[in-house]
Scaffold this active site. Structure first.
Site, mmCIF file in Angstrom:
data_model
loop_
_atom_site.group_PDB
_atom_site.id
_atom_site.type_symbol
_atom_site.label_atom_id
_atom_site.label_comp_id
_atom_site.label_asym_id
_atom_site.label_seq_id
_atom_site.Cartn_x
_atom_site.Cartn_y
_atom_site.Cartn_z
ATOM 1 N N HIS A 263 -11.794 7.922 -6.153
ATOM 2 C CA HIS A 263 -13.010 7.106 -5.991
ATOM 3 C C HIS A 263 -14.217 7.679 -6.756
ATOM 4 C CE1 HIS A 263 -10.670 5.352 -2.740
ATOM 5 N NE2 HIS A 263 -10.543 6.547 -2.186
ATOM 6 N N SER B 144 -11.420 5.521 -10.989
ATOM 7 C CA SER B 144 -11.406 5.348 -9.537
ATOM 8 C C SER B 144 -9.981 5.053 -9.101
ATOM 9 C CB SER B 144 -12.284 4.165 -9.130
ATOM 10 O OG SER B 144 -13.462 4.617 -8.545
ATOM 11 N N SER C 119 -14.214 0.869 -5.082
ATOM 12 C CA SER C 119 -14.880 2.062 -4.553
ATOM 13 C C SER C 119 -15.854 2.739 -5.515
ATOM 14 C CB SER C 119 -13.831 3.082 -4.089
ATOM 15 O OG SER C 119 -13.067 3.531 -5.189
ATOM 16 N N ASP D 222 -5.522 10.679 -6.045
ATOM 17 C CA ASP D 222 -5.861 10.257 -4.683
ATOM 18 C C ASP D 222 -5.085 8.974 -4.397
ATOM 19 O OD1 ASP D 222 -6.941 9.370 -2.312
ATOM 20 O OD2 ASP D 222 -9.025 9.569 -2.917
ATOM 21 N N GLU E 106 -4.895 14.170 -3.003
ATOM 22 C CA GLU E 106 -5.985 14.147 -2.033
ATOM 23 C C GLU E 106 -5.599 13.581 -0.657
ATOM 24 O OE1 GLU E 106 -9.104 15.173 -2.345
ATOM 25 O OE2 GLU E 106 -10.288 14.012 -0.920
ATOM 26 N N ASN F 140 -4.313 17.253 0.952
ATOM 27 C CA ASN F 140 -4.600 16.576 2.222
ATOM 28 C C ASN F 140 -4.325 17.468 3.421
ATOM 29 O OD1 ASN F 140 -5.175 13.994 3.760
ATOM 30 N ND2 ASN F 140 -3.143 14.515 4.551
ATOM 31 N N LYS G 289 -9.247 19.909 4.910
ATOM 32 C CA LYS G 289 -9.311 18.547 4.369
ATOM 33 C C LYS G 289 -9.032 17.558 5.493
ATOM 34 C CE LYS G 289 -8.489 14.663 2.102
ATOM 35 N NZ LYS G 289 -8.088 13.433 2.799
ATOM 36 N N ASP H 78 -12.325 15.695 6.591
ATOM 37 C CA ASP H 78 -12.590 14.462 5.832
ATOM 38 C C ASP H 78 -12.017 13.257 6.584
ATOM 39 O OD1 ASP H 78 -11.525 12.367 4.102
ATOM 40 O OD2 ASP H 78 -11.881 13.594 2.352
ATOM 41 N N ASN H 79 -10.715 13.316 6.879
ATOM 42 C CA ASN H 79 -10.068 12.162 7.504
ATOM 43 C C ASN H 79 -10.709 11.841 8.850
ATOM 44 O OD1 ASN H 79 -8.469 13.254 5.472
ATOM 45 N ND2 ASN H 79 -6.563 12.512 6.334
ATOM 46 N N CYS I 248 -14.439 9.799 8.363
ATOM 47 C CA CYS I 248 -14.278 8.415 8.817
ATOM 48 C C CYS I 248 -15.157 8.135 10.033
ATOM 49 C CB CYS I 248 -12.811 8.103 9.116
ATOM 50 S SG CYS I 248 -11.817 7.989 7.614
ATOM 51 N N HIS J 209 -5.335 3.876 3.124
ATOM 52 C CA HIS J 209 -5.490 3.949 1.662
ATOM 53 C C HIS J 209 -5.160 2.647 0.939
ATOM 54 C CE1 HIS J 209 -6.080 6.100 -2.076
ATOM 55 N NE2 HIS J 209 -5.073 5.394 -2.548
ATOM 56 N N HIS K 236 -17.378 8.694 2.403
ATOM 57 C CA HIS K 236 -17.830 9.815 3.229
ATOM 58 C C HIS K 236 -19.049 10.493 2.622
ATOM 59 C CE1 HIS K 236 -14.137 9.080 5.098
ATOM 60 N NE2 HIS K 236 -13.459 10.160 4.801
ATOM 61 N N SER L 27 -13.270 18.880 1.220
ATOM 62 C CA SER L 27 -12.083 18.337 0.536
ATOM 63 C C SER L 27 -12.042 18.777 -0.913
ATOM 64 C CB SER L 27 -12.121 16.806 0.548
ATOM 65 O OG SER L 27 -12.360 16.342 1.833
ATOM 66 N N GLN M 5 -9.662 20.858 -3.580
ATOM 67 C CA GLN M 5 -9.143 20.284 -4.838
ATOM 68 C C GLN M 5 -9.330 21.260 -5.999
ATOM 69 O OE1 GLN M 5 -7.360 17.964 -5.943
ATOM 70 N NE2 GLN M 5 -7.407 16.230 -4.551
HETATM 71 P P1 NAI Z 1 -1.868 10.056 10.004
HETATM 72 O O1 NAI Z 1 -0.452 10.082 9.612
HETATM 73 O O2 NAI Z 1 -2.515 11.279 10.582
HETATM 74 O O3 NAI Z 1 -2.156 8.867 11.037
HETATM 75 C C1 NAI Z 1 -1.610 7.599 10.968
HETATM 76 C C2 NAI Z 1 -1.195 7.200 12.375
HETATM 77 O O4 NAI Z 1 -0.774 5.835 12.374
HETATM 78 C C3 NAI Z 1 -0.021 8.031 12.888
HETATM 79 O O5 NAI Z 1 -0.355 8.663 14.115
HETATM 80 C C4 NAI Z 1 1.103 7.014 13.069
HETATM 81 O O6 NAI Z 1 1.923 7.304 14.175
HETATM 82 C C5 NAI Z 1 0.324 5.723 13.271
HETATM 83 N N1 NAI Z 1 1.073 4.497 12.938
HETATM 84 C C6 NAI Z 1 2.010 4.306 11.981
HETATM 85 N N2 NAI Z 1 2.482 3.053 12.015
HETATM 86 C C7 NAI Z 1 1.831 2.425 13.031
HETATM 87 C C8 NAI Z 1 1.881 1.117 13.575
HETATM 88 N N3 NAI Z 1 2.734 0.196 13.104
HETATM 89 N N4 NAI Z 1 1.041 0.813 14.594
HETATM 90 C C9 NAI Z 1 0.197 1.738 15.121
HETATM 91 N N5 NAI Z 1 0.123 3.007 14.650
HETATM 92 C C10 NAI Z 1 0.918 3.346 13.608
HETATM 93 O O7 NAI Z 1 -2.666 9.599 8.692
HETATM 94 P P2 NAI Z 1 -4.245 9.734 8.446
HETATM 95 O O8 NAI Z 1 -4.513 11.025 7.780
HETATM 96 O O9 NAI Z 1 -4.957 9.361 9.681
HETATM 97 O O10 NAI Z 1 -4.443 8.622 7.322
HETATM 98 C C11 NAI Z 1 -4.277 7.220 7.589
HETATM 99 C C12 NAI Z 1 -4.549 6.440 6.298
HETATM 100 O O11 NAI Z 1 -5.917 6.617 5.917
HETATM 101 C C13 NAI Z 1 -3.745 6.915 5.093
HETATM 102 O O12 NAI Z 1 -3.428 5.795 4.296
HETATM 103 C C14 NAI Z 1 -4.703 7.825 4.355
HETATM 104 O O13 NAI Z 1 -4.353 7.972 3.002
HETATM 105 C C15 NAI Z 1 -5.998 7.086 4.564
HETATM 106 N N6 NAI Z 1 -7.250 7.830 4.453
HETATM 107 C C16 NAI Z 1 -8.364 7.076 4.216
HETATM 108 C C17 NAI Z 1 -9.599 7.663 4.126
HETATM 109 C C18 NAI Z 1 -10.805 6.833 3.851
HETATM 110 O O14 NAI Z 1 -11.861 7.375 3.558
HETATM 111 N N7 NAI Z 1 -10.726 5.515 3.916
HETATM 112 C C19 NAI Z 1 -9.780 9.111 4.294
HETATM 113 C C20 NAI Z 1 -8.550 9.819 4.593
HETATM 114 C C21 NAI Z 1 -7.339 9.187 4.679
#
Ligand code: NAI
Length: 475
Positions: A51, A74, A79, A137, A198, A223, A228, A232-233, A237, A343, A396, A404, A408
């Site tokens: 991003h 990006s 983003s 990322d 990332e 990650n 991180k 960050d996550n 968020c 993501h 963020h 984070s 990197q």
């Molecule tokens: P995580 O793996 O820690 O959490 C995801 C959770 O979703 C898990 O606990 C899993 O059991 C649950 N899950 C999976 N399928 C499901 C379903 N059908 N129904 C309900 N729950 C379900 O992953 P994390 O780190 O929380 O990341 C989640 C997403 O966010 C990823 O795609 C990651 O790349 C993205 N992300 C986005 C950010 C942003 O700024 N928008 C920042 C960091 C990560």
């Protein structure tokens, strides 16, 4: 210098915000100082796909300060902050008429074709050179290089099926045009010493590729540095989910029923923030451990089917696909807000929504759309189902991104300078580096750390200087 951004005249505004961000990114600034003399990234040609925000600008200029040549895109069509992109191109010492910074190919609101064209440009070094490092990322740059090399080896690019996702058709189209008998993508794959990834979703892709014997160069999973994903996550968020909702709709969150799908790191941050605003938060989970955590944190945990008709705000945070289906959306109440912070955009079935007979999409403003069903009810969809905190707000804030991005930079230095220590596979940074990143952020918050005495250290079986926890510790 070749580049493509929305408007270079935004550079002065971007530079002012970069200067504010630098103050809030003590980790990155400390790394700049520590490595100013040794220039560990001299000779590195880093292609970055992440991003293009103000915080990323500070990351890019840190990589340059350590000696790297950099080209950037990006990793999401919505983003980019256009003033950040402009400022990076102009650079701290250049002018709009004489840009002297880094080639960036990114603007807010790219089409999918433009997005993948940008990725191709950033992977294409002037003079026929190839990048020797990737900073990714979500894994799109890594995917393009791997698919290109795979099809060059096979001697053909497959033809897209009609029901393939739109984005895959765009990628195949690009590869049909660029895969060459001279091995354009193979040359890049051979030149790359490694990738630092990332986010959770990109890391999943890397482990899958390695398991299937497809990974072509080593990777560092940034990650899963504790500094991180547990920061960050979660805390990132916790800040930016509300920012996304407010800037998109400004609806009062207090008193509303908000559903968070997924109680991983991102979901935990989102649920906490929504509760902090006074929403009644309901969590959905598939993992009994995370479901139990959510319950013990005081949230109702149930299925989406149970609450889809009554909730006001939906946020998906699973990294999985098809979480909110077209059928779910058709059952939602009037002006329910539907958003994703994971993501990729496939957590919400946008293609299925568009296919509902008689449905009408209307733009309220960029990245905010109402979808009106034949019965007159509508729902509000943020950022067309893409990550709403970066599509509708600015992602963020700097301080958390400093954690984070310091990981990197350290990961790039590790892979570039100690290539032979990292065999083909996916690695995490050693814990002492993780602790170092945290340490770099303590002073700014006025944290006073207790020092272990030698006997205490011996008693718990650690070194006075750390690491303080075994690798299996979960924080
Ligand atoms: P995580 O793996 O820690 O959490 C995801 C959770 O979703 C898990 O606990 C899993 O059991 C649950 N899950 C999976 N399928 C499901 C379903 N059908 N129904 C309900 N729950 C379900 O992953 P994390 O780190 O929380 O990341 C989640 C997403 O966010 C990823 O795609 C990651 O790349 C993205 N992300 C986005 C950010 C942003 O700024 N928008 C920042 C960091 C990560």
């Amino acid at each position: 210098m070749d580049f493509k951004v929305a408007d270079l005249s935004l550079a002065a505004f971007g530079r002012k915000e970069i200067q504010l961000a630098e103050h809030e990114m003590p980790g990155l600034m400390a790394v700049r100082k520590d490595y100013a003399a040794s220039q560990p990234l001299r000779g590195a040609k880093i292609m970055g796909s992440l991003h293009m925000t103000i915080q990323t600008a500070v990351l890019i200029e840190t990589l340059v300060a350590l000696g790297a040549e950099v080209r950037w895109v990006s990793c999401n069509i919505f983003s980019t902050q256009d003033h950040a992109a402009a400022a990076v191109v102009v650079g701290p010492n250049g002018t709009v008429d004489d840009p002297q910074g880094v080639p960036v190919f990114a603007w807010k609101g790219e089409t999918l074709e433009e997005y993948w064209w940008c990725t191709e440009q950033a992977l294409t070094w002037p003079g026929g050179d190839a990048p020797n490092m990737i900073l990714d990322d979500g894994g799109d740059a890594t995917l393009l290089v791997h698919k290109g090399a795979e099809y060059e080896k096979a001697g053909a690019v497959p033809t897209a099926d009609e029901d393939d996702p739109e984005e895959w058709k765009v990628i195949l189209d690009l590869l049909h045009r660029t895969v060459s008998s001279e091995g354009r993508w193979t040359k890049i794959a051979e030149s790359v010493k490694g990738v630092t990834e990332e986010t959770t979703t990109g890391v999943h892709r890397l482990y899958d590729m390695h398991k299937n014997g497809q990974l072509l160069f080593p990777a560092i999973n940034v990650n899963d540095s504790v500094t991180k994903s547990k920061f960050d996550n979660k805390y990132g968020c916790r800040h930016s989910v509300i920012d996304g909702l407010n800037r998109a709709t400004d609806v009062l969150i207090g008193g509303k029923v908000a559903v968070v799908a997924g109680y991983g790191d991102v979901g935990k941050g989102c649920a906490d923030a929504l509760r902090g605003q006074g929403a009644r938060v309901i969590v959905t989970e598939i993992d009994p451990i995370c479901a139990l955590q959510a319950a013990m944190d005081g949230y109702q945990v149930t299925t989406l089917e149970e609450v889809v008709e009554t909730a006001d705000i939906f946020v998906t945070a699973t990294g999985n696909f098809n979480i909110i289906t077209a059928d779910h959306m058709a059952r939602m109440k009037h002006q329910a807000i539907v958003s994703n912070i994971g993501h990729f955009d496939n957590e919400i079935d946008m293609a299925g929504l568009a296919k509902i007979p008689g449905i009408v999409k209307d733009e309220v403003k960029p990245q905010v759309h109402t979808w009106t069903f034949p019965d007159g009810r509508n729902i509000i969809v943020l950022a067309e189902g893409r990550l709403m905190n970066l599509g509708c707000a600015t992602g963020h804030p700097s301080f958390v991104m400093s954690n984070s991005f310091t990981n990197q930079v350290i990961a790039q230095i590790e892979l570039f300078t100690k290539t032979d220590d990292y065999e083909l596979g996916v690695h995490v940074l050693p814990k002492h580096l993780d602790e170092r990143v945290a340490r770099l952020h303590l002073d700014a918050l006025g944290v006073k750390l207790t020092t272990l005495s030698k006997v205490q250290a011996e008693y718990i079986g650690v070194d006075v200087e750390g690491p303080y926890k075994p690798d299996h510790y979960r924080y």
